[in-house]
Enzyme design. Structure first.
Site: not given
Length: 463
Positions: A181, A387, A440
């Site tokens: 991320s 995601d 994600h």
């Protein structure tokens, strides 16, 4: 004026005193944890490393030794995203050895179980709460927790150097820097700084081999601008809307250039509004992020662990309900005592901090990727393909912008005879992997497949 100057001088010397009064590093071996039945079947160490110009920032870490061969297995420094999310998210929800037993909270301490697909099966991993203000990390300096991308990267680099000086037995292990991320913004800077030190023969010489990034934030134009083609490819918007947006926005979905483009993007966003952006296959649930009660601040002088929950809690069974369990667990005094958290340093523990004043001052890290991989370091970039926070479409686009020749073209990779995703390898040791059906933080959704992915890549085996 004189009074203000005197205050500034006094504050400056107070910071020096605080920095000198604490050791650069403290550590404790943890044998058991509240909520886990019996002794821990792996080696866990927690501690603090002092970083910053005046050693004012105290970064808390969890270190788990490899369960296979800690003397020879790779060492991974893992950076969690956010910015400001605790490393415990990676320990208990993604790649670490622990997980929460998914039962409805009844007032007792949540129970911990083992993660059979932990990446610590084959590697030593340092999980660090960074920047200060996240997890159990704190500061002795200004209490407003102001920071930015450059400072965060500098302190992560400093953390690693100091940790390895204190743990010289791991200096010869192959070193990888990993994260997911928003760590995609910080991590390449850290890797380049380590590489610069190696070229300058700066002691200690680290055995850097490469880096690992999952669904990484990289470049705002590519990351944000990829959601429209990704939505079309997933069958979430019509052909007509896609063609209209492509025409009116001229392929640039990052900046709204005209009224027609803006209207098309509004229509796309409306169609996606009912989805869980982190994983469109899962239900959209309340995002749990308990906050301190009014009037409370997370500070050196406030040790209250009271917190208030969202007005609406997620339904039992939602993925975000699992996140709620970590708040009950980490805000328990017995847990803090077991982890050797310094008393009086952190009030309410939050999985993702709400108190950091963060400036995002690195708009793109593409040039860092180009520099690092051109120096011969390995790179594994993986993406959960469902995601919408950082769509793999954008990640593939910036990888293509590097203009590296393809050495192993697009193909499937499998686990236990089933397709686990798709992969492509490029020159300069860069490998891209999708994880089929994952969101994600891909290891959270597909732990078995991601564990196999890591083991193959770490061992230089074909995906």
């Amino acid at each position: 004026m004189a009074k203000g100057l005197l205050y500034s001088i006094t504050y400056f010397y107070m910071l020096i005193f605080l920095s000198l009064s604490l050791p650069t590093l403290s550590k404790t071996n943890i044998k058991d944890l509240p909520g886990f039945p019996g002794p821990l079947p792996f080696q866990l160490e927690t501690g603090y490393v002092s970083v910053g110009d005046l050693k004012e920032d105290q970064l808390f870490y969890y270190f788990v030794e490899s369960e296979r061969n800690p003397k020879e297995d790779p060492l991974i420094l893992w950076l969690t995203g956010g910015p400001g999310c605790s490393a415990f998210s990676a320990v208990a929800y993604e790649i670490g050895p622990l997980d929460f037993k998914m039962v409805e909270y009844n007032g007792s301490l949540p129970q911990l179980v083992l993660n059979p697909y932990s990446w610590t099966k084959v590697s030593n991993i340092i999980f660090v709460d960074q920047p200060s203000g996240s997890g159990f990390s704190y500061t002795n300096g200004s209490e407003d927790y102001r920071t930015n991308d450059h400072k965060s990267a500098k302190e992560a680099h400093e953390f690693l150097i100091k940790w390895l000086i204190d743990h010289p037995q791991f200096l010869s292990n192959p070193l990888y820097i990993g994260g997911s991320s928003y760590a995609g913004v910080i991590l390449p800077v850290v890797v380049q700084e380590i590489s610069n030190d190696i070229e300058a023969r700066q002691e200690p010489i680290l055995n850097l081999k490469g880096y690992i990034l999952g669904n990484p934030s990289t470049d705002r134009k590519f990351d944000t601008g990829s959601f429209v083609p990704h939505a079309h490819g997933m069958g979430l918007i019509s052909d007509e809307l896609y063609e209209s947006a492509k025409k009116n926005c001229k392929g640039n979905y990052y900046e709204e250039r005209n009224i027609q483009c803006s209207m098309d993007l509004d229509s796309v966003n409306e169609l996606l509004s009912g989805l869980n952006k982190a994983s469109i296959l899962e239900p959209k649930c309340v995002f749990v992020s308990p906050k301190p009660k009014p009037g409370q601040r997370r500070s050196l002088h406030n040790n209250s662990t009271n917190f208030q929950l969202p007005y609406v809690l997620p339904a039992f069974g939602c993925r975000t309900y699992r996140y709620l369990l970590s708040h009950y667990w980490a805000n328990d005094d017995s847990v803090r005592n077991a982890l050797q958290v310094r008393k009086g340093t952190v009030g309410v523990w939050e999985r993702c901090s709400s108190i950091i004043s963060y400036v995002k001052d690195i708009p793109s890290t593409i040039h860092y990727h180009l520099n690092i991989t051109s120096r011969g370091y390995r790179a594994l970039i993986y993406s959960g393909d469902h995601d919408f926070e950082v769509p793999f479409v954008g990640t593939l686009a910036w990888i293509r912008s590097l203009n590296f020749p393809i050495v192993d073209d697009w193909r499937s990779w499998s686990v236990d005879g089933q397709v686990a995703g798709y992969t492509r390898s490029y020159a300069n040791n860069l490998t891209f992997v999708t994880v089929k059906g994952a969101g994600h933080t891909a290891p959270e959704y597909n732990p078995k497949e991601c564990s196999a992915m890591l083991q193959r890549w770490i061992s230089h085996n074909r995906m």
